[in-house]
Design an enzyme around this catalytic site. Structure first.
Site, short mmCIF file in Angstrom:
data_model
loop_
_atom_site.label_atom_id
_atom_site.label_comp_id
_atom_site.label_asym_id
_atom_site.label_seq_id
_atom_site.Cartn_x
_atom_site.Cartn_y
_atom_site.Cartn_z
N GLY A 41 0.86 -1.18 0.00
CA GLY A 41 0.00 0.00 0.00
C GLY A 41 0.89 1.22 0.00
O GLY A 41 1.84 1.30 -0.78
N SER A 70 3.32 3.21 2.53
CA SER A 70 3.89 3.04 3.87
C SER A 70 3.73 4.27 4.74
O SER A 70 3.54 4.16 5.96
CB SER A 70 5.36 2.63 3.75
OG SER A 70 6.08 3.55 2.97
N CYS A 128 6.14 -5.41 0.43
CA CYS A 128 6.21 -4.09 -0.19
C CYS A 128 6.12 -2.98 0.86
O CYS A 128 7.07 -2.82 1.62
CB CYS A 128 5.12 -3.98 -1.27
SG CYS A 128 5.58 -2.83 -2.56
N ARG A 169 12.73 3.28 -1.16
CA ARG A 169 11.35 3.26 -1.68
C ARG A 169 11.33 3.62 -3.16
O ARG A 169 12.14 4.41 -3.64
CB ARG A 169 10.49 4.26 -0.91
CG ARG A 169 10.39 3.93 0.56
CD ARG A 169 9.69 5.03 1.33
NE ARG A 169 8.31 5.18 0.87
CZ ARG A 169 7.56 6.25 1.14
NH1 ARG A 169 8.07 7.26 1.82
NH2 ARG A 169 6.32 6.30 0.71
N ILE A 174 5.12 -3.55 -7.73
CA ILE A 174 4.29 -2.36 -7.94
C ILE A 174 4.91 -1.20 -7.16
O ILE A 174 4.86 -1.17 -5.93
CB ILE A 174 2.84 -2.59 -7.48
CG1 ILE A 174 2.23 -3.79 -8.23
CG2 ILE A 174 2.00 -1.33 -7.69
CD1 ILE A 174 0.86 -4.20 -7.72
N HIS A 227 4.69 -8.63 -4.59
CA HIS A 227 3.32 -8.88 -4.11
C HIS A 227 2.91 -10.33 -4.35
O HIS A 227 2.19 -10.61 -5.32
CB HIS A 227 2.33 -7.95 -4.81
CG HIS A 227 2.40 -6.54 -4.34
ND1 HIS A 227 1.56 -6.04 -3.36
CD2 HIS A 227 3.20 -5.52 -4.70
CE1 HIS A 227 1.85 -4.78 -3.13
NE2 HIS A 227 2.84 -4.43 -3.93
N GLU A 275 0.67 -11.95 -2.99
CA GLU A 275 -0.80 -12.09 -2.85
C GLU A 275 -1.52 -11.76 -4.15
O GLU A 275 -2.71 -12.03 -4.28
CB GLU A 275 -1.30 -11.23 -1.69
CG GLU A 275 -1.44 -9.74 -1.97
CD GLU A 275 -0.12 -8.96 -2.03
OE1 GLU A 275 0.97 -9.58 -1.96
OE2 GLU A 275 -0.19 -7.73 -2.16
N1 GLN Z 1 5.74 2.78 -2.93
C1 GLN Z 1 5.04 2.33 -1.75
C2 GLN Z 1 5.62 2.98 -0.50
O1 GLN Z 1 6.62 3.60 -0.54
C3 GLN Z 1 5.06 0.83 -1.63
C4 GLN Z 1 4.42 0.21 -2.85
C5 GLN Z 1 3.58 -1.00 -2.56
O2 GLN Z 1 3.35 -1.38 -1.41
N2 GLN Z 1 3.06 -1.56 -3.62
O3 GLN Z 1 5.08 2.86 0.55
#
Ligand code: GLN
Length: 192
Positions: A52, A54, A84, A111, A140, A176, A178
């Protein structure tokens, strides 16, 4: 398939529903975790920390007063799968930009570090994950693991760099699992 157990999925934001589906497919009882009282190591036999955003995760964790319960849970020795954004929270150090993290995994992560043209892509682990072959990978806007400290161990690599690490029973993935049909990583992390 292992014994069915109660596994929590931190359900504050991001890709938690897909983790819940994968865990349910493995026969687990899934609990969507939103409150500190749910993070009881005696009652919950594992925890997934989803992807998601962070920074948003950190804000909601504090707003909901979850920080201490999360710390206690993850350090209890129960299995944890951090993917992630979850890995970003779990890391010892975060860059790109720097932000606070919990230090459950002895790694440094950067990140969104795969570059603008490949924010998201699919691949596979360099080596077989088990007898069934390599693990499919979906990235992602994924972090990159820039350094692995002595307390952590590299479990899998892609293109020569670590993308799955563990420290005790805490696993961290930059991808990911999942979002693929492949439940082998969840099965390995949460097998009794
Ligand atoms: N880019 C998101 C972050 O820095 C992480 C991406 C993801 O969880 N798919 O939190």
């Amino acid at each position: 398939m292992g014994r069915a157990v109660r596994i929590g999925v931190l359900a504050l934001q991001g890709a938690y529903a897909a983790h819940a589906r994968t865990l349910a497919r493995l026969g687990h009882d899934v609990v969507e975790v939103r409150e500190a009282a749910q993070l009881d190591p005696a009652a919950l036999e594992g925890l997934a920390l989803p992807g998601g955003e962070s920074t948003t995760h950190l804000k909601i964790i504090d707003r909901q007063g979850l920080r201490a319960a999360l710390e206690t849970y993850v350090r209890s020795g129960r299995p944890v799968l951090a993917t992630c954004a979850g890995l970003i929270l779990a890391a010892r150090r975060v860059t790109g930009p720097a932000q606070e993290s919990f230090g459950w995994l002895d790694v440094e992560v950067a990140r969104n570090a795969w570059g603008r043209q490949v924010h998201s892509f699919e691949a596979a682990t360099d080596a077989p994950f088990d007898a069934q072959g390599p693990l499919p990978l979906i990235f992602i806007r994924a972090p990159r693991i820039r350094a692995v400290g002595p307390a952590a161990e590299v479990v899998a690599t892609f293109d020569g760099e670590p993308i799955l690490v563990r420290q005790g029973r805490v696993f961290g993935a930059t991808f990911h699992p999942e979002l693929t049909d492949d439940a082998r990583l969840h099965a390995r992390v949460f097998s009794a």
